[in-house]
Design a protein around this motif. Structure first.
Motif, PDB file in Angstrom:
ATOM      1  N   ARG A   3       0.838  -1.182   0.000  1.00 41.42           N
ATOM      2  CA  ARG A   3       0.000   0.000   0.000  1.00 41.42           C
ATOM      3  C   ARG A   3       0.889   1.253   0.000  1.00 41.42           C
ATOM      4  O   ARG A   3       1.863   1.320   0.743  1.00 41.42           O
ATOM      5  N   GLY A   6       2.584   7.461   0.826  1.00 44.73           N
ATOM      6  CA  GLY A   6       2.969   8.837   0.550  1.00 44.73           C
ATOM      7  C   GLY A   6       4.422   9.135   0.869  1.00 44.73           C
ATOM      8  O   GLY A   6       5.168   8.272   1.331  1.00 44.73           O
ATOM      9  N   TYR A  12      12.609   2.356   9.657  1.00 49.88           N
ATOM     10  CA  TYR A  12      13.150   1.861  10.929  1.00 49.88           C
ATOM     11  C   TYR A  12      14.458   1.102  10.674  1.00 49.88           C
ATOM     12  O   TYR A  12      14.575   0.455   9.647  1.00 49.88           O
TER      13      TYR A  12
ATOM     14  N   PRO B 115       9.016  -5.962   3.939  1.00 51.35           N
ATOM     15  CA  PRO B 115       7.715  -5.368   4.289  1.00 51.35           C
ATOM     16  C   PRO B 115       7.567  -3.870   4.056  1.00 51.35           C
ATOM     17  O   PRO B 115       6.446  -3.385   3.933  1.00 51.35           O
ATOM     18  N   LEU B 116       8.699  -3.126   4.003  1.00 49.18           N
ATOM     19  CA  LEU B 116       8.615  -1.667   3.924  1.00 49.18           C
ATOM     20  C   LEU B 116       9.646  -1.179   2.916  1.00 49.18           C
ATOM     21  O   LEU B 116      10.804  -1.605   2.965  1.00 49.18           O
ATOM     22  N   VAL B 117       9.237  -0.308   2.002  1.00 44.35           N
ATOM     23  CA  VAL B 117      10.184   0.191   0.996  1.00 44.35           C
ATOM     24  C   VAL B 117      10.024   1.698   0.796  1.00 44.35           C
ATOM     25  O   VAL B 117       8.930   2.250   0.967  1.00 44.35           O
ATOM     26  N   VAL B 141       6.557   5.957   0.303  1.00 45.33           N
ATOM     27  CA  VAL B 141       6.799   4.827   1.199  1.00 45.33           C
ATOM     28  C   VAL B 141       5.698   3.805   0.906  1.00 45.33           C
ATOM     29  O   VAL B 141       4.530   4.178   0.780  1.00 45.33           O
ATOM     30  N   LYS B 142       6.102   2.550   0.756  1.00 47.67           N
ATOM     31  CA  LYS B 142       5.115   1.509   0.508  1.00 47.67           C
ATOM     32  C   LYS B 142       5.305   0.400   1.542  1.00 47.67           C
ATOM     33  O   LYS B 142       6.442   0.057   1.892  1.00 47.67           O
ATOM     34  N   ALA B 143       4.190  -0.136   2.033  1.00 45.59           N
ATOM     35  CA  ALA B 143       4.271  -1.158   3.069  1.00 45.59           C
ATOM     36  C   ALA B 143       3.268  -2.265   2.795  1.00 45.59           C
ATOM     37  O   ALA B 143       2.206  -2.040   2.214  1.00 45.59           O
ATOM     38  N   ASP B 144       3.647  -3.478   3.227  1.00 46.65           N
ATOM     39  CA  ASP B 144       2.713  -4.594   3.141  1.00 46.65           C
ATOM     40  C   ASP B 144       1.518  -4.348   4.054  1.00 46.65           C
ATOM     41  O   ASP B 144       1.666  -3.839   5.172  1.00 46.65           O
ATOM     42  N   GLU B 145       0.358  -4.754   3.581  1.00 46.35           N
ATOM     43  CA  GLU B 145      -0.861  -4.596   4.383  1.00 46.35           C
ATOM     44  C   GLU B 145      -0.706  -5.213   5.769  1.00 46.35           C
ATOM     45  O   GLU B 145      -1.199  -4.689   6.772  1.00 46.35           O
ATOM     46  N   LEU B 148       0.610  -3.040   8.704  1.00 46.21           N
ATOM     47  CA  LEU B 148      -0.066  -1.783   9.039  1.00 46.21           C
ATOM     48  C   LEU B 148      -0.902  -1.937  10.307  1.00 46.21           C
ATOM     49  O   LEU B 148      -1.454  -3.015  10.571  1.00 46.21           O
ATOM     50  N   GLY B 152      -3.666   2.481   9.662  1.00 42.20           N
ATOM     51  CA  GLY B 152      -3.092   2.388   8.321  1.00 42.20           C
ATOM     52  C   GLY B 152      -1.628   2.773   8.248  1.00 42.20           C
ATOM     53  O   GLY B 152      -1.095   2.989   7.158  1.00 42.20           O
ATOM     54  N   MET B 153      -0.977   2.853   9.399  1.00 36.87           N
ATOM     55  CA  MET B 153       0.452   3.188   9.442  1.00 36.87           C
ATOM     56  C   MET B 153       1.238   1.950   9.836  1.00 36.87           C
ATOM     57  O   MET B 153       0.742   1.077  10.547  1.00 36.87           O
ATOM     58  N   PRO B 154       2.522   1.863   9.397  1.00 38.82           N
ATOM     59  CA  PRO B 154       3.308   0.683   9.761  1.00 38.82           C
ATOM     60  C   PRO B 154       3.524   0.602  11.278  1.00 38.82           C
ATOM     61  O   PRO B 154       3.658   1.626  11.952  1.00 38.82           O
ATOM     62  N   ASP B 155       3.535  -0.603  11.784  1.00 35.02           N
ATOM     63  CA  ASP B 155       3.816  -0.884  13.190  1.00 35.02           C
ATOM     64  C   ASP B 155       5.205  -1.523  13.242  1.00 35.02           C
ATOM     65  O   ASP B 155       5.428  -2.585  12.654  1.00 35.02           O
ATOM     66  N   ILE B 156       6.132  -0.885  13.941  1.00 33.00           N
ATOM     67  CA  ILE B 156       7.510  -1.374  13.960  1.00 33.00           C
ATOM     68  C   ILE B 156       7.579  -2.803  14.499  1.00 33.00           C
ATOM     69  O   ILE B 156       8.438  -3.585  14.088  1.00 33.00           O
ATOM     70  N   LEU B 157       6.657  -3.178  15.371  1.00 31.32           N
ATOM     71  CA  LEU B 157       6.674  -4.533  15.935  1.00 31.32           C
ATOM     72  C   LEU B 157       6.053  -5.553  14.973  1.00 31.32           C
ATOM     73  O   LEU B 157       6.096  -6.756  15.224  1.00 31.32           O
TER      74      LEU B 157
END
Lengths: 188, 188
Positions: A3, A6, A12, B115-117, B141-145, B148, B152-157
């Motif tokens: 997803r 932006g 991290y 997971p995060l790019v 910034v793109k992240a795997d569902e 999130l 809708g924001m990435p969770d570092i854990l």
């Protein structure tokens, strides 16, 4: 499927470091910084980015020097405090009862109670936009005896540095070892 | 009392990120980087330092673009592999069976399975010595569902990024939450 979130400063890990400097009156000051990282091995350099609006910005410009003090996780409230108030009207060292130590290598103070410190002279200043990046040559690293391993090097699990998570703006500790770099990948 | 350890790139935490780029033939490549960090909020920028000797260096110069893919801790062997071999003679994506995805924003590939790019265009190039620093504007910034949170924001854990420890050159995970930034320090 990924997803799109932006154009954000969302990645991290980022560090939680205290940038130490002297103001024009010679008063020690510190500020919390997460927009930072090592940027060169030789000469050894670390980069830290400050907004022009910060009180520390002028100090780094004037003194051409700074320190980085790495707080341990049980010092997280102290570390956060250094990002909550400005040195313009608050003597943060006095308020926290932390001890500023004058570096004998650069014109900047470090935090005695934090386990790991770097003493840096400014080599480059790069205007990026809201932030200005200061590249400092690391002249020395100093560490508390208690955080050293048998080889005399710091052990991250004794330093217990703080990881900053942008986005939700939370602090985290460091977890368990995942193995040796330049080694575990040989199994691929 | 602190012990002097000399002029070293010794500080925590540093990141474990994969810098993605295309070579002259258009082949996707990636390399592991720890000398990196966020360096500006507006425009959002990330800095990553590469040695000139790396194969990726020429690709970033030629394409003026790169991605950063953040591996999760269960991908530590893959992350390490990208720092063990050179793209000059090894197709790392093929060797790892990872999937290069062409960014639709910049001329560089990212790692589908991480997971995060971040997708970045080069804004500044700073020669520092052994390393050259590339400052990239983060265009997305793109992240795997799956990583999130409810907002809708990435969770570092959920991302579970890898912390690199210079000196002993070990990888570590991220530990427990230590509280909210710009908040826990108010107790001081």
């Amino acid at each position: 499927m990924k997803r799109s979130l932006g154009a954000k400063t969302l990645i991290y890990p980022t560090p939680t470091w205290i940038v130490g400097s002297y103001d024009k009156q010679g008063r020690p000051n510190g500020m919390t910084a997460a927009w930072a990282g090592i940027c060169c091995s030789d000469p050894p350099c670390v980069a830290v980015s400050l907004r022009k609006a910060t009180y520390s910005y002028g100090s780094l410009i004037n003194r051409q020097a700074f320190t980085i003090s790495v707080p341990s996780q049980d010092q997280v409230k102290l570390a956060d405090y250094f990002g909550l108030v400005t040195g313009r009207d608050t003597e943060k060292f006095a308020a926290t009862r932390l001890t500023p130590v004058r570096s004998d290598l650069v014109d900047a103070p470090y935090v005695a109670e934090f386990p790991l410190v770097l003493e840096c002279k400014v080599l480059h200043i790069l205007e990026l936009g809201l932030h200005t990046q200061f590249v400092g040559e690391i002249l020395d690293v100093k560490a508390d005896e208690e955080v050293l391993d048998e080889a005399g090097m710091p052990d991250i699990l004794k330093v217990l540095p703080i990881v900053f998570s942008p986005g939700n703006r939370l602090y985290y500790g460091v977890g368990a070892s995942l193995g040796h770099a330049f080694a575990v990948g040989k199994e691929i």
